[in-house]
Design an enzyme around this catalytic site. Structure first.
Site, PDB file in Angstrom:
ATOM      1  N   ASP A  94      69.115  42.469 -31.240  1.00  0.00           N
ATOM      2  CA  ASP A  94      68.281  41.519 -31.996  1.00  0.00           C
ATOM      3  C   ASP A  94      68.332  40.115 -31.428  1.00  0.00           C
ATOM      4  OD1 ASP A  94      71.035  41.331 -33.105  1.00  0.00           O
ATOM      5  OD2 ASP A  94      70.128  39.830 -34.415  1.00  0.00           O
ATOM      6  N   ASP A 154      73.911  39.091 -29.363  1.00  0.00           N
ATOM      7  CA  ASP A 154      75.055  39.996 -29.422  1.00  0.00           C
ATOM      8  C   ASP A 154      74.617  41.411 -29.031  1.00  0.00           C
ATOM      9  OD1 ASP A 154      73.601  40.789 -31.612  1.00  0.00           O
ATOM     10  OD2 ASP A 154      74.870  39.756 -33.058  1.00  0.00           O
ATOM     11  N   GLU A 160      70.607  30.165 -30.355  1.00  0.00           N
ATOM     12  CA  GLU A 160      70.488  31.618 -30.160  1.00  0.00           C
ATOM     13  C   GLU A 160      69.028  32.050 -30.224  1.00  0.00           C
ATOM     14  OE1 GLU A 160      72.850  35.661 -31.509  1.00  0.00           O
ATOM     15  OE2 GLU A 160      72.831  33.979 -32.902  1.00  0.00           O
ATOM     16  N   TYR A 171      72.460  40.546 -41.768  1.00  0.00           N
ATOM     17  CA  TYR A 171      71.084  40.799 -42.217  1.00  0.00           C
ATOM     18  C   TYR A 171      71.077  41.415 -43.610  1.00  0.00           C
ATOM     19  CZ  TYR A 171      69.799  39.491 -37.525  1.00  0.00           C
ATOM     20  OH  TYR A 171      69.629  38.786 -36.355  1.00  0.00           O
TER      21      TYR A 171
END
Length: 494
Positions: A80, A83, A471, A231
């Site tokens: 996503d 990571d 990020e 999430y």
């Protein structure tokens, strides 16, 4: 000096808002170049066995044994963000938005259309694997706390690849209905180019939606220890059921889904005033999508959805009595400090898409008496994309590899560590932290990656440890693909 800069910013903002910019005036940016890069980003996020056509050469195969522990092939899909976990909820939303970008603006992409389709297929192939067993959706691969305790390349990954699922005993209507939406949206992308694949996608979407609707519940209720705080589903599952039904209605034209929307719309929150559209909350997107049936297909039964869509749109139009959206002094739409750019790209996409439907049906939006035209919506969206690409107080592009000045220290493991080609030996879990704490620029330029963006004061420190701002994520880029295709086309660049 600061006052002068502020006055200049206000003047620029006023000019941007006043000018309709629909194919008029020189474009400030090379939207075509940005489009190419926004799609290329997805290749750097790929998990699984990379194809011969792979263009991002600093990445190699990874996660090939994903799912083996439960005897299911779960290789493929996308990481996503920075990571190495495959989180199914944002992955499915990114897949839906990438597909919607192609469905809505693919006709404007020319040479990029095939790359965009490849990006959609990489996601939908994985979602087919994740839904291969009836009444089950595999929603995560990887132990998030253990993954986050390491800083390692996906190619070296040695943290547990635990698989998490939703099923009748562990319901997850949100993640399941989002997966159904992604499969249905992808079926529209391949309807002409690969009809057999499209019908496979739509058949699976129907089955997964039925499961989502029948076994109701929020996936983070029972899976909270594994999916939160990363999430968590904060907005519940009602928005996803409406969104999933809307996509199935669009993909199948089956009256069953129209009846479902008419019958359940209010219960599922069709008129809720939540004006944030992203991986967690789909209400605004569902309203815009359903309003198309009324505006373009003239489905009278869905007329109220134009009103629902209008109220969301009005909340974003500066200077109207209904404006509820915060903008920075530099003109950036600002929702949250953590990865704010995702709301900028998703809102811009919805503005351009709604403008398209309104223009087709020769309608406008009334914001408490103020008339707002499709041109005005396009101007607002274009201003947001221009800010992202460099028309901002820092003069910085928030897309890596676009423009002269862009983020160099992405919070991204694979980008921040030397590639397998440069360093064939394994880089261990804690050994990699030298990459996180290094003051040097990332060795691998993750072209097309859009970062979380500046803070509410238009400042961006470019620090690798600052994941809220540094990020990148698939769900930031996915809606941007469609917005850039429209802007490149309307500016005569495509």
């Amino acid at each position: 000096m600061a006052l002068l800069r502020l006055l200049l910013a206000v003047l620029l903002l006023h000019n941007a808002a006043a000018s309709p910019h629909h194919g008029h005036g020189p474009a400030k940016h090379d939207y075509r170049d940005a489009l190419t890069k926004s799609i290329l980003f997805f290749e750097g996020q790929r998990s699984g066995k990379l194809p011969p056509s792979q263009r991002v050469s600093w990445r190699r195969d990874s996660g090939l044994a994903d799912g083996h522990s439960i005897k299911v092939d779960l290789s493929g899909g996308y990481y996503d963000a920075g990571d190495n976990v495959k989180f199914g909820f944002p992955l499915a939303f990114s897949a839906t938005m990438l597909a919607w970008s192609v469905v809505e603006f693919g006709g404007m992409m020319e040479g990029e259309l095939q790359h965009a389709r490849d990006a959609v297929r990489w996601g939908s192939d994985y979602l087919l694997k994740a839904t291969a067993r009836p009444d089950t959706v595999y929603v995560q691969v990887g132990d998030a706390p253990k993954d986050h305790a390491c800083w390692e390349r996906p190619e070296d990954m040695d943290t547990p690849r635990t698989v998490y699922k939703v099923d009748p005993a562990t319901p997850g209507s949100d993640v399941a209905a989002e997966t159904a939406a992604a499969l249905a949206a992808a079926s529209l992308v391949f309807r002409k180019s690969d009809p057999a694949y499209a019908s496979r996608l739509v058949a699976r979407a129907k089955r997964v939606f039925e499961f989502a609707d029948k076994h109701r519940g929020t996936y983070s209720t029972k899976l909270s220890a594994y999916v939160c705080p990363y999430y968590c589903s904060y907005s519940g599952y009602q928005d996803e059921l409406l969104w999933g039904a809307a996509w199935l209605h669009r993909a199948t034209k089956n009256p069953t889904y129209l009846s479902y929307i008419k019958l359940n719309g209010q219960i599922l929150g069709a008129d809720e005033q939540d004006n944030t559209f992203g991986w967690d909350n789909k209400h605004a997107g569902a309203r815009i999508l359903i309003s198309k049936s009324f505006l373009v297909q003239k489905v009278g039964a869905l007329q109220e959805y134009k009103g629902h869509a209008d109220s969301f749109i009005c909340s974003m139009v500066p200077g109207t009595p209904t404006d509820q959206t915060q903008y920075t002094k530099g003109g950036l739409l600002f929702k949250l400090s953590d990865s704010n750019m995702q709301y900028v790209t998703s809102s811009s996409f919805l503005l351009l898409t709604y403008a398209k439907y309104l223009a087709f049906s020769k309608k406008t939006v009334s914001c408490a008496g103020a008339t707002v035209t499709p041109q005005r919506l396009r101007a607002i969206a274009r201003r947001q994309v221009d800010y992202l690409l460099g028309s901002n107080p820092m003069g910085m592009s928030y897309m890596v590899g676009y423009g002269a000045k862009y983020p160099r220290k992405l919070h991204h493991r694979a980008s921040s560590l030397p590639s397998v080609a440069a360093h064939p030996g394994k880089i261990g879990c804690s050994q990699g932290f030298t990459g996180l704490y290094s003051a040097a620029a990332n060795p691998n330029v993750h072209v097309g990656a859009v970062v979380g963006g500046p803070n509410q004061n238009d400042q961006f420190p470019d620090q690798r440890g600052d994941y809220e701002h540094s990020e990148p994520a698939t769900y930031i880029n996915a809606p941007l693909v469609g917005a850039l295709a429209y802007l490149a086309h309307s500016s005569g660049q495509l």
